[in-house]
Structure formats: C-alpha cells, structure tokens
Design a protein around this motif. Structure first.
Motif, short mmCIF file in Angstrom:
data_model
loop_
_atom_site.label_atom_id
_atom_site.label_comp_id
_atom_site.label_asym_id
_atom_site.label_seq_id
_atom_site.Cartn_x
_atom_site.Cartn_y
_atom_site.Cartn_z
N THR A 3 0.92 -1.03 0.08
CA THR A 3 -0.07 -0.03 0.10
C THR A 3 0.82 1.40 0.08
O THR A 3 0.62 2.39 -0.59
N GLY A 4 1.94 1.20 0.80
CA GLY A 4 2.71 2.32 0.80
C GLY A 4 3.51 2.86 -0.46
O GLY A 4 3.57 3.77 -0.88
N VAL A 5 3.75 1.78 -1.32
CA VAL A 5 4.52 2.00 -2.49
C VAL A 5 3.66 2.58 -3.64
O VAL A 5 3.89 3.45 -4.48
N LEU A 6 2.34 1.89 -3.23
CA LEU A 6 1.46 2.15 -4.45
C LEU A 6 1.01 3.84 -4.09
O LEU A 6 0.90 4.62 -5.20
N ALA A 7 0.78 4.12 -2.93
CA ALA A 7 0.48 5.43 -2.54
C ALA A 7 1.56 6.58 -2.79
O ALA A 7 1.32 7.49 -3.59
N PHE A 8 3.01 5.87 -2.80
CA PHE A 8 3.92 6.91 -3.15
C PHE A 8 3.88 7.14 -4.76
O PHE A 8 4.08 8.28 -5.28
N LEU A 9 3.94 6.05 -5.47
CA LEU A 9 3.85 6.11 -6.59
C LEU A 9 2.47 7.06 -7.38
O LEU A 9 2.58 7.83 -8.16
N ALA A 441 -3.64 4.27 6.24
CA ALA A 441 -2.95 3.06 6.85
C ALA A 441 -1.86 3.87 7.56
O ALA A 441 -1.70 3.14 8.88
N LEU A 442 -1.20 4.91 7.58
CA LEU A 442 -0.36 5.65 8.44
C LEU A 442 -1.46 6.43 9.64
O LEU A 442 -0.49 6.37 10.55
#
Length: 594
Positions: A3-9, A441-442
């Motif tokens: 989820t974090g990587v997708l959010a960053f992208l 999520a954060l």
C-alpha cells in the motif's frame, strides 16, 4: 505491491506539479506536460491500463479543457465589453463612493459577490466574474487572482445550487446501498455538519484575503495593514456565514452560499455606506501607482479608463450586466424550473471513446460561457455601443483566451488520466484511492486530522469539489466506520477539505489567471494560497477530530489543542498588531508644548 509503495507512486504526478510549478516556478505550460507524461507512464506500465483507455482519458481531458476555455472567453468578453462601453469606469466610481479603500472593495467583491456567484453557478465561475471585475477596478492581476482563489473555500460545498453535496456526496455514498435507504436524507444531515465546519474555518477568510493582499502587493509588504481592519473583516464574514448556516439547517444544501452571499452583500454594503466599522478615510489603503508594480503582478489584460460615449452612465445601467449574469445563472440552475432541464438536455457528446467506456460531453446552453456571451450581446444594446468598439472587445478576448490554452491542454488531460486509472490489468484501484489508502494506513485513529487534506488533494487534482466528493465520500465513510466514529462527520470533513482544495487547484488557478491574461505565473499564485488552504484544512480537521472523539477522549484531545492554538494565534496577531498600530500613531502625532 504494498500500500505504501502504491501511495508513493500515485503521489508522483502531484509531486511533479509541486516541484516544477510551485517550487521551481515554471509556468504551467512547461510544468504540466511533465506531470502528464508521468501520469501516462504510471497508468500504462504500473497500473497496466489499456492504451485505448489512456488515450480516451486524454481526449476527454481536451474536451473538458475546451469547455473551460469557452467559459474563459465569455468572462473576458463580458469584461472587455464593459470596458469599451464605459461601464467599468462607472462601476469603479461607484466603489470609490462606497470606499476608496482597496481592502473594503476586495471583501465586497471577492468574498460576498464571489460567494453569491459560487452559490449560483460554481465550477470556478466566481473567478471568471469577480477576478476580472477587480482588475477592472485597478487591482493588480495577481492580487485579483489570489483573492479569487482564497474565497474558493467556504461557499464551495454549496456551490452550483448544492451540486458538490447533492451530486458529489450523494453519488459517492450511493455506490453502497447497504448504508441507508434514504441517501438524500443522509446528505441533508451531512450538509448541516459541513455548514458548521465551514462557518468556523471561514471566519478568518476575509481577513486572509486582505492580509495577503497588503503583504504581497502593498507598498510596505505588511500583513498588519490588512489585519488593521479585522473588525470589518469579521463583520463581513459573519454577515455571510450566519445566514449561510441558518439556510443550511432550514432549507438544505441548495441555497446556503447563494442566500448567504446575497444577504452579506446587502448587509455589508449598507453598513459600509453608513461608515460602520470602516477605517477612517484618511487611512484608506491603496496600491502604489502602476509604474511601481512588480511586472510579475501584471496580466496581459489591459484595462483602460474609457468613458461612455455620452460622457456618463448611471450606476444601475453599468451594473445591469452583472445583475443579469446573476439572474440567468440562478434561473438556469434551479431544478424546480423547466428551463434548467431544457438547457441541460442540449448535449453534444462523444460516447465510448476508443471503446474505453469513457464518454465526454458538453452542454453548450447550460455553460456559464453562453450566459457571459449572451449578456455581452445584451450589453451592446443596453449601453448603446458602436460596432467598432464591440468588435475590438471580441478581438481582444480571443487573443487572451488563446494565450491560456497551452497550459490547460496539458493540465486537464493529466487530471483525467490520473482519475481513470482503475480497472487496469495490475488489479490496483485508481491512483487517488491508492493514495488515500496509504495515508489512512499511516493515520489510524488520527484520520480526522488528515481527512480534510485528502478531500483537498482530490480537488487539487480534479479541479472540482464535486469530483473529489464522488471519489472519496464512500472511502471516507468506510474509514470513519473502521475507526469507530460517526462516519457522517468524516464525510463532512471530506466535503470541507474538497472545498478548500479549490484554493490550490491547478486548473482553477490556470483558468482564473487566464481570464486576466496572467499566463505563466500559476506557481506564484499557488505559493500564496497554500498557507490559507493549510489553515482551513487543519482547523476543520482538528475541530472534526475533537467532535468525533469527544465522547471517548474528552475535551482535552489533540484536535481541541490544535484548534485552540490556531484561535489563540489569531487573537494574539490581531491584538499585537492593534497595539503596534496604536504606538505608531502616538509616535507620529506632534508634541504640544504647554
């Protein structure tokens, strides 16, 4: 992929805007193509969206851009028509008779008149009406655009006769039929909460408008010169927001901004003429002479002091075109009238573009651009113009619109590619939702503090509070349920944040700048509106946090601490400024010897 990587992208196209447009001060015509290429690359190679869908989204974006340019042209044409007829000269004199103080003028036009136009038409129309009017009165183009953007907050949730609520929130929530059997009733409940949050955060908006103006565009570059009229600014705020919240409770989401703005106009203009809370005439604030302005402030739209051919024009006759704009906008937006349905039914559509399922349409008769052009034609006869002057108005308007087209041609397609990344072979949700998932999520239980910023990001990307609400309302409702709070408050925070996001929305800034020929300075405008957006989203989020967690965490929670801190800071700044102004006044008075 996490989820974090997708959010960053998902954040990368937005980061590109922040870096190149806001940080490096590139014009939108250069910064937005980079963001567009990044969005396409992510859509094709990470989200694995079919190329036909990406192309269809781009074509849809071009059509939306063309509709915006049509509105821009109409707004510029109306202003140029009034300039050539001598109407602007008369209107300028009328405001000088009320007050020569630019701080008073910007509150009346941007905050009150702008709120009424937002309530009537929405979708950036206030900037197309109020911003050129301010320029016509002698404001620097950039000062007018900044003022027009900052007021795109409090009235926006109930703009276009409640569209962000009745279409945005309703459509977003109704995707889950398990929530309720009465979605309209639920929207009415949420609207009351939205109005309360807006009233709290909107209290300082007029003060922000005047303080930003005196700080960035004044001779002394001073916030304090704007803060000095805090009493009049707060009075003007409540003159709009008290009727606004009453209407939201009694009549629902259709009329708060429209009636609030109209009531505020009547109250404040009457009070200003009587001198109520007005600064002394000898302390009237004005810009320096135009020759001393920073070239960055000046647009290509040149306002000339042209008098009517008879030598004078009545105030009623000069204002009649703007009155007609307001009347036509209201009549065409009230669904209870048959004219609204008829205008909406005249649609030019491009369906299922490239077999993607994406449809693009344009309602030419319903567009504010058509109303502006119609009123311009009426003005030709009403003001007794000659053909050569009117022809000049059309020619100048076309040139200004063309200069704005480059930025919008890349800005809006980028937005549409970003929004249409769902359903790809990778199986990811669309980019805005993946970005929101990462933040949720954060954030955990602190989500209310972030929910307004998600709404704001949605509007920043999409250029519309309505679209932001459609994208995120159900998501916000679900997050609220998951963390164990009243989800309707979380949706209300979404709507408020989405409204505030209009202050920094790229394509709204591009459109407003284009109306006054301020092309290439979009990043400079956003840098000035970023602080009031942050204030608005943070205060609303902290008040929302305090409300939803009050029963479990008590009154002393992080939300109430932040809200109180903002309130104390505002009071401290006002009191300190008044004390400093008093000391300066004492120092400048002559000493009388006995």
């Amino acid at each position: 992929m996490s989820t974090g990587v997708l959010a960053f992208l998902s954040l990368l196209p937005i980061l590109a805007v922040g870096i190149f447009l806001v940080g490096l001060r590139w014009p939108a015509s250069k910064a937005m193509p980079i963001s567009y290429v990044i969005a396409i690359g992510l859509a094709l190679f990470v989200w694995k969206v079919p190329g036909a869908n990406v192309a269809a989204a781009s074509v849809h974006g071009l059509i939306v851009a063309a509709t915006l340019l049509y509105i821009i042209f109409g707004a510029i044409l109306l202003l140029n028509t009034l300039q050539e007829s001598g109407g602007i000269k008369t209107i300028r004199q009328g405001f000088t008779d009320i007050s020569a103080d630019r701080r008073i003028q910007v509150i009346i036009i941007a905050w009150l008149f702008g709120s009424f136009i937002e309530g009537s038409a929405g979708f950036g129309t206030p900037a197309a009406v109020a911003v050129p009017l301010l320029v016509g009165l002698g404001f620097p183009a950039m000062a007018a655009v900044v003022a027009g953007m900052v007021i795109q907050s409090t009235p926006v949730s109930f703009g276009a006769v409640g569209t962000p609520m009745l279409v945005g929130v309703f459509t977003g929530l109704s995707a889950d039929t398990g929530i309720t059997n009465d979605f309209l009733g639920l929207v009415d409940i949420i609207a009351v909460k939205v109005a309360l949050l807006h009233m709290i955060a909107g209290t300082l908006v007029p003060l922000f408008v005047v303080s930003l103006m005196t700080r960035y565009f004044g001779k002394n570059k001073s916030f304090s010169e704007g803060i000095k009229i805090w009493k009049f600014a707060l009075f003007s705020s409540f003159a709009m927001t008290i009727p606004y919240i009453i209407v939201a409770n009694l009549l629902g989401p259709e009329f708060p901004s429209m009636i609030g703005g109209l009531a505020g106009l009547a109250i404040v203009i009457f009070a200003a003429k009587k001198g109520f809370l007005m600064p002394p005439k000898e302390e009237a604030w004005d810009f320096e002479e135009k020759s001393k302005w920073d070239p960055e402030w000046i647009g290509q739209l040149e306002i000339k002091d042209i008098a009517h051919k008879s030598g004078s024009m009545s105030m009623m006759r000069a204002w009649a075109p703007y009155v007609l704009v307001g009347v036509f906008l209201v009549l065409s937006r009230l669904n209870s009238l048959p004219i609204a349905a008829w205008l909406k039914s005249k649609v030019v559509a491009l369906e299922d573009i490239f077999g993607s399922g994406i449809t693009s349409s344009f309602q030419p008769l319903y567009s504010p651009g058509t109303i502006f052009i119609l009123v311009s034609l009426i003005t030709f006869f009403l003001h007794g113009m000659n053909g050569s002057a009117y022809k000049k108005a059309w020619s100048q308007s076309g040139k200004t619109m063309i200069a704005a087209s480059t930025a919008l041609i890349f800005t809006v397609p980028m937005v549409q590619v970003f929004l249409n990344t769902g359903g790809g072979a990778a199986g990811f949700d669309k980019m805005p939702i993946e970005l929101a998932n990462g933040v949720a999520a954060l954030a955990g239980d602190n989500w209310p503090l972030f929910s307004t910023f998600i709404g704001g990001i949605g509007a920043f990307i999409a250029g519309s509070n309505t679209v932001s609400n459609m994208m995120f309302s159900l998501f916000q409702y679900d997050v609220g349920s998951q963390i164990g709070v009243d989800p309707t408050w979380i949706v209300a925070l979404q709507a408020v944040g989405g409204a505030a996001g209009n202050m920094i929305c790229v394509h709204n800034v591009v459109a407003a700048s284009a109306v006054v020929g301020l092309v290439g300075k979009e990043g400079a405008v956003i840098r000035k509106t970023l602080f009031p957006f942050t204030y608005y989203a943070l205060l609303s989020g902290s008040v929302g946090y305090s409300i939803v967690w009050y029963s479990q965490k008590g009154i002393f929670n992080i939300g109430s601490f932040i809200a109180v801190a903002i309130a104390v800071a505002a009071v401290y700044i006002i009191v300190t400024n008044n004390r400093r102004s008093g000391l300066l006044l004492q120092e400048t008075q002559p000493v009388v010897k006995q």
